[in-house]
Design an enzyme around this catalytic site. Structure first.
Site, PDB file in Angstrom:
ATOM      1  CD  GLU A 149      29.110  -5.408 -43.643  1.00  9.99           C
ATOM      2  OE1 GLU A 149      29.514  -4.152 -43.825  1.00  9.99           O
ATOM      3  OE2 GLU A 149      28.663  -5.978 -44.250  1.00  9.99           O
ATOM      4  CB  CYS A 167      53.578  24.499 -40.295  1.00 11.96           C
ATOM      5  SG  CYS A 167      54.888  24.180 -39.263  1.00 11.96           S
TER       6      CYS A 167
HETATM    7  N1  LLP Z   1      30.611  -1.564 -43.599  1.00  6.53           N
HETATM    8  C1  LLP Z   1      30.781  -0.603 -44.618  1.00  6.53           C
HETATM    9  C2  LLP Z   1      30.463  -1.183 -45.878  1.00  6.53           C
HETATM   10  C3  LLP Z   1      31.661   0.591 -44.462  1.00  6.53           C
HETATM   11  O1  LLP Z   1      31.685   1.433 -45.447  1.00  6.53           O
HETATM   12  C4  LLP Z   1      31.762   0.842 -43.060  1.00  6.53           C
HETATM   13  C5  LLP Z   1      32.559   2.138 -42.915  1.00  6.53           C
HETATM   14  C6  LLP Z   1      31.505   0.275 -41.882  1.00  6.53           C
HETATM   15  C7  LLP Z   1      31.201  -1.025 -42.341  1.00  6.53           C
HETATM   16  C8  LLP Z   1      31.973   0.478 -40.648  1.00  6.53           C
HETATM   17  O2  LLP Z   1      31.480   1.674 -40.135  1.00  6.53           O
HETATM   18  P1  LLP Z   1      31.255   1.844 -38.602  1.00  6.53           P
HETATM   19  O3  LLP Z   1      30.755   0.956 -37.721  1.00  6.53           O
HETATM   20  O4  LLP Z   1      32.919   1.873 -38.142  1.00  6.53           O
HETATM   21  O5  LLP Z   1      30.855   3.281 -38.434  1.00  6.53           O
HETATM   22  N2  LLP Z   1      36.929   7.722 -40.963  1.00  6.53           N
HETATM   23  C9  LLP Z   1      35.354   8.037 -40.667  1.00  6.53           C
HETATM   24  C10 LLP Z   1      34.389   6.863 -40.752  1.00  6.53           C
HETATM   25  C11 LLP Z   1      34.438   6.252 -42.136  1.00  6.53           C
HETATM   26  C12 LLP Z   1      33.574   5.120 -42.076  1.00  6.53           C
HETATM   27  C13 LLP Z   1      33.554   4.529 -43.527  1.00  6.53           C
HETATM   28  N3  LLP Z   1      32.846   3.014 -43.672  1.00  6.53           N
HETATM   29  C14 LLP Z   1      35.588   8.675 -39.168  1.00  6.53           C
HETATM   30  O6  LLP Z   1      36.785   8.809 -38.751  1.00  6.53           O
HETATM   31  O7  LLP Z   1      34.416   9.049 -38.783  1.00  6.53           O
END
Ligand code: LLP
Length: 434
Positions: free
Chosen positions: A288, A358
């Site tokens: 995922e 700001c």
């Molecule tokens: N599966 C689940 C259950 C998740 O909670 C997440 C991400 C993913 C897959 C995908 O994760 P990835 O492959 O993108 O690392 N906004 C933060 C990242 C938050 C991730 C939340 N969950 C940032 O900008 O670093």
């Protein structure tokens, strides 16, 4: 590897000159490379060669309809976390039947929408949620396909705000309660047990935590296969991308020149460590990933408003701000920043690169070295394809930025810049103030 590179002095995405994109659509604008996304998808697939694999792209990282359609065309399912994301996949022509629905607080309406669209599985985070899903499935007269998310209590060695597999995080069911949770699920009339799930965090740069988590959960997966006939094991997402050497990482095998402790976790290494642990289980493996699929496939183009020379400190004030890309303000994250037009006759400048919002937190980089650039010139914030536009806001009544997708020499606006009228369209002054 990615498709952002200089052709002569000018930064290109695939064969498109990024200055031409900025000229047409203005700034700030996100630009995505379809070729990079496809490469990332295929590299991940090849990393698990010989394993029965299902890649569910994590929509939260970048949910533009064009991006979703591109992944649907490549054969991806989707990892969804809201009714809105389910609707996006439907709108993009994606396949909900090969997608999964995660999240700790799914509402009844969202569960209904997922079941009506024959979701592949709901990833369950708690016992009360299981009861709610059973209830909604009963109303619809269906059996809800589920996997339970297991919290393996592993340290993902990443930023505290995006680590999810520790026992003190809100996610999943502790490993020691897992067997009982599955027993309870098996007793529910409207639940069909289908798999097991984990996700230990985001921006992981080492394989060790994945290995540890998979090794902890694998015996349970075998037991669940025997007792409940589960067919898949989702190991979540989280594969990290390169932020520090973003531009250099466009070259193949570029990391070979780096010292061992600075080498990234590649999908090849990730696959080589995990595939041998997973293959013997005889289960479908689900991934995922969000960030890995799109992070290095996007940049944020911005224009310099002013170079303000302060007392012992320079400020490069640009037209993008924390509302467009919040990651530096929110996680102190690093994004490489490069000029669109390289000019070796220019001096180097050390400056804080800041937006016009700001507050002092509206800062993309502190004391950063960059080629001297002046008013009207363009720069790019690299590795901005994931958690960029999707986390943007209208703070300071700044409209959401534009998004452009590039493929080869073609490019198209896939999301227009938001106008003032669009921002305020749903607001009104009540009669009692008139
Ligand atoms: N599966 C689940 C259950 C998740 O909670 C997440 C991400 C993913 C897959 C995908 O994760 P990835 O492959 O993108 O690392 N906004 C933060 C990242 C938050 C991730 C939340 N969950 C940032 O900008 O670093």
């Amino acid at each position: 590897m990615h498709h952002f590179h200089y052709t002569g002095p000018d930064l290109h995405c695939e064969s498109v000159d990024l200055a031409a994109v900025a000229k047409l659509y203005g700034t700030p604008t996100y630009v995505y490379s379809a070729g990079t996304m496809a490469d990332n998808f295929h590299r991940l697939q090849r990393g698990f060669d010989g394993v029965d694999l299902q890649i569910c792209y994590a929509v939260k990282a970048n949910s533009n309809l064009a991006v979703l359609r591109h992944f649907a065309n490549l054969g991806a399912g989707f990892d969804l976390v809201s009714g809105g994301e389910i609707r996006r996949v439907l709108a993009a022509g994606g396949d909900v039947k090969s997608s999964v629905f995660a999240g700790v607080g799914k509402t009844e309406d969202e569960i209904r929408l997922a079941l009506e669209n024959e979701i592949f599985a709901l990833h369950v985070e708690s016992e009360p949620e299981l009861a709610r899903i059973n209830h909604v499935a009963g109303q619809l007269g269906v059996r809800a396909p589920i996997a339970i998310r297991i919290n393996p209590d592993v340290d993902a060695l990443t930023h505290a705000k995006i680590t999810t597999g520790r026992s003190d995080n809100k996610f999943g069911i502790p490993l020691r309660h897992a067997a009982a949770a599955y027993e309870a699920a098996a007793k529910l009339k409207n639940i069909r047990i289908k798999g097991v799930q984990m996700h230990i965090g985001s921006q992981l740069t080492e394989a060790g935590p994945y290995q540890e988590a998979v090794e902890r959960i694998a015996p349970l997966a075998m037991q669940l296969k025997a007792t409940h006939g589960i067919t898949y094991f989702s190991i979540g997402g989280g594969l990290g991308i390169v932020y520090q050497d973003a531009l250099a990482s466009g070259q193949s095998a570029w990391w070979e020149a780096l010292p061992a402790d600075r080498r990234p976790l590649t999908p090849e290494t990730y696959g080589a460590v995990l595939a041998p642990l997973l293959a013997p289980l005889g289960l479908k493996v689900m991934l995922e990933h969000g960030r890995f699929m799109v992070g290095n496939a996007g940049v944020l183009l911005t224009r310099v408003e002013h170079l303000k020379r302060g007392a012992g400190r320079n400020f490069l004030i640009v037209d993008a701000a924390m509302n467009d890309l919040v990651r530096p303000a929110m996680y102190d994250s690093y994004h490489e920043i490069v000029p669109l037009h390289r000019d070796s006759s220019r001096r180097a400048l050390t400056a804080d690169i800041v937006g016009p919002v700001c507050e002092s937190g509206d800062c993309f980089a502190q004391g950063r070295q960059i080629q001297e650039v002046g008013e009207g010139e363009l720069i790019a914030l690299m590795s901005a394809g994931a958690y960029g536009y999707v986390m943007a806001s209208r703070y300071n009544t700044r409209g959401l930025p534009a998004e452009v997708l590039v493929q080869g020499s073609m490019f198209e606006l896939v999301n227009a810049r938001e106008t003032f009228d669009q921002i305020t369209a749903r607001e009104k002054v009540p009669a009692f103030l008139k």
